[in-house]
Design a protein around this motif. Structure first.
Motif, short mmCIF file in Angstrom:
data_model
loop_
_atom_site.label_atom_id
_atom_site.label_comp_id
_atom_site.label_asym_id
_atom_site.label_seq_id
_atom_site.Cartn_x
_atom_site.Cartn_y
_atom_site.Cartn_z
N ASN A 197 30.68 27.76 -14.10
CA ASN A 197 31.10 26.75 -13.07
C ASN A 197 30.50 27.08 -11.57
OD1 ASN A 197 32.72 25.24 -14.78
ND2 ASN A 197 34.06 27.00 -14.70
N GLY A 198 29.27 27.85 -11.79
CA GLY A 198 28.70 28.22 -10.39
C GLY A 198 27.33 29.06 -10.65
N THR A 199 26.67 29.50 -9.75
CA THR A 199 25.36 30.26 -9.90
C THR A 199 25.38 31.23 -8.90
OG1 THR A 199 24.12 28.99 -8.26
CG2 THR A 199 24.29 28.18 -10.77
N ILE A 200 24.81 32.65 -9.56
CA ILE A 200 24.34 33.64 -8.58
C ILE A 200 22.94 33.64 -8.53
CG2 ILE A 200 24.96 35.32 -10.19
CD1 ILE A 200 25.71 37.24 -8.07
N ASP A 201 22.27 33.74 -7.44
CA ASP A 201 20.43 33.76 -7.55
C ASP A 201 20.12 35.05 -6.52
OD1 ASP A 201 18.05 32.94 -8.14
OD2 ASP A 201 18.13 31.80 -6.12
N PRO A 202 19.37 35.84 -7.21
CA PRO A 202 18.76 36.05 -8.67
C PRO A 202 20.07 36.52 -9.38
CG PRO A 202 18.04 37.98 -7.13
CD PRO A 202 18.73 36.92 -6.21
N GLU A 203 19.91 36.05 -10.85
CA GLU A 203 20.50 36.35 -11.82
C GLU A 203 19.97 37.45 -12.64
OE1 GLU A 203 23.46 34.17 -15.08
OE2 GLU A 203 21.74 33.18 -14.52
N GLY A 204 20.80 38.39 -13.27
CA GLY A 204 20.33 39.26 -14.28
C GLY A 204 20.15 40.61 -13.32
N THR A 205 19.19 41.56 -13.85
CA THR A 205 19.12 42.88 -13.34
C THR A 205 17.89 42.93 -12.47
OG1 THR A 205 20.35 43.79 -15.13
CG2 THR A 205 18.83 45.23 -14.07
N ASP A 206 18.01 43.57 -11.18
CA ASP A 206 16.83 43.71 -10.16
C ASP A 206 16.75 45.23 -9.84
OD1 ASP A 206 15.63 40.89 -9.49
OD2 ASP A 206 17.73 40.54 -9.67
N THR A 207 15.60 45.52 -9.52
CA THR A 207 15.47 47.05 -9.02
C THR A 207 14.94 46.92 -7.44
OG1 THR A 207 14.97 47.73 -11.17
CG2 THR A 207 14.13 49.07 -9.57
N ILE A 208 15.65 47.82 -6.85
CA ILE A 208 15.08 47.98 -5.41
C ILE A 208 15.19 49.38 -5.16
CG2 ILE A 208 16.24 45.59 -4.60
CD1 ILE A 208 18.32 47.33 -3.22
N TYR A 209 14.11 49.58 -4.07
CA TYR A 209 14.14 51.13 -3.58
C TYR A 209 14.59 51.34 -2.50
CZ TYR A 209 10.48 50.93 -7.37
OH TYR A 209 10.33 50.91 -8.71
N TYR A 210 14.87 52.69 -2.02
CA TYR A 210 15.45 52.92 -0.93
C TYR A 210 14.98 52.71 0.27
CZ TYR A 210 17.77 55.95 2.65
OH TYR A 210 18.64 56.31 3.75
N GLY A 211 15.76 51.72 1.06
CA GLY A 211 15.27 51.12 2.43
C GLY A 211 14.76 50.00 2.19
N GLU A 212 15.13 49.21 0.95
CA GLU A 212 14.76 47.82 0.47
C GLU A 212 16.22 47.31 0.49
OE1 GLU A 212 10.79 47.77 -2.20
OE2 GLU A 212 12.64 47.83 -3.06
N THR A 213 16.11 45.77 0.72
CA THR A 213 17.16 44.82 0.51
C THR A 213 17.10 44.11 -0.82
OG1 THR A 213 16.64 43.49 2.05
CG2 THR A 213 17.62 45.36 3.03
N LEU A 214 18.21 43.41 -1.17
CA LEU A 214 18.06 42.51 -1.97
C LEU A 214 19.27 41.47 -1.58
CD1 LEU A 214 17.08 41.01 -4.51
CD2 LEU A 214 18.47 42.45 -6.02
#
Length: 265
Positions: free
Chosen positions: A1-18
């Motif tokens: 009944n809704g979405t989250i984007d991006p969906e699933g697993t993501d990788t970020i490094y120190y200093g990055e944002t998502l």
């Protein structure tokens, strides 16, 4: 009944944002909760209909924790189908809480002796004719709160008084009488006549005084017809005689002349 984007697993490094964008399905759902690592980041002051964004900044988290989760929950809107009966001693109307997109039918019932006069649905008035005692009003594809006000009124019934020939009833004709109200009529026969019958809706009633009476009904609760009938008094013209001969006898109407015929043997 809704979405989250991006969906699933993501990788970020120190200093990055998502940045995640959370969107409820429209038009019937809203964002009810957003948790990051089991802790709520959602506030009730946030617009729950518009997309919500949450930004991960790797530097903000304990570097010993390398995995993080974000969860979103969505809830269907509910709408109040409120109603008021003016007054509840006169009748009833249903109410409910319904889900977004549903249909709902208000059911209206007037109590005995009352009828639906008019209703006001979300400010729009509908008047009723013919003194109906029940009705249903359906609101379809609901996306907002609704309110129904129902107004009842006392029933009125036609009461018709009829006097057949050779008498009178006061007041003759048809009058409108409120439910539960009593009525009284003066029934008077003409000279030489008497009250022979009083009918109420075809059923014979007790006559207390055939020479004239006040006839009353304590409570009118439906359409009513009162009918009075009259008959003429009749008298037996008897005789007594002695000797050998005959004298005629007969039964005659009131005010009529009668002539005895006397014949000797």
């Amino acid at each position: 009944n809704g979405t989250i984007d991006p969906e699933g697993t993501d990788t970020i490094y120190y200093g990055e944002t998502l940045t995640y964008t959370i969107t409820a399905d429209q038009p019937c759902y809203y964002i009810s909760a957003v948790d990051v690592d089991g802790e709520s980041v959602w506030t009730g002051y946030t617009d729950s209909i518009s997309p919500y964004t949450y930004t991960f900044t790797a530097a903000d988290f304990d570097q010993a924790v390398v995995e993080h989760t974000i969860n979103a929950e969505f809830t269907m809107f509910e709408y109040n189908m409120t109603s008021t009966a003016y007054e509840d001693t006169m009748g009833t109307v249903t109410s409910a809480v319904v889900n977004c997109g549903d249909d709902y039918t208000y059911v209206i019932n007037a109590n005995y002796g009352w009828h639906i006069d008019h209703v006001v649905l979300d400010g729009t008035t509908t008047n009723y004719d013919g003194q109906p005692t029940e009705d249903s009003i359906t609101v379809t594809d609901i996306h907002e709160h609704h309110n129904l006000d129902v107004y009842f009124a006392r029933n009125y019934y036609p009461v018709t008084a009829i006097a057949n020939e050779h008498g009178s009833i006061v007041v003759a004709g048809t009058t409108s009488v409120e439910h539960g109200t009593g009525v009284s009529y003066e029934i008077t026969p003409d000279h030489c006549y008497y009250i022979s019958e009083i009918l109420v809706n075809g059923e014979a009633q007790t006559i207390d005084n055939i020479e004239g009476e006040t006839f009353a009904i304590a409570s009118i609760e439906d359409t009513t017809v009162i009918e009075a009938s009259f008959e003429i008094y009749r008298y037996f013209m008897g005789e007594t005689h002695t000797g050998n001969g005959t004298v005629t006898t007969d039964t005659v109407d009131c005010d009529a002349a009668y002539q005895y015929t006397i014949t000797a043997d």
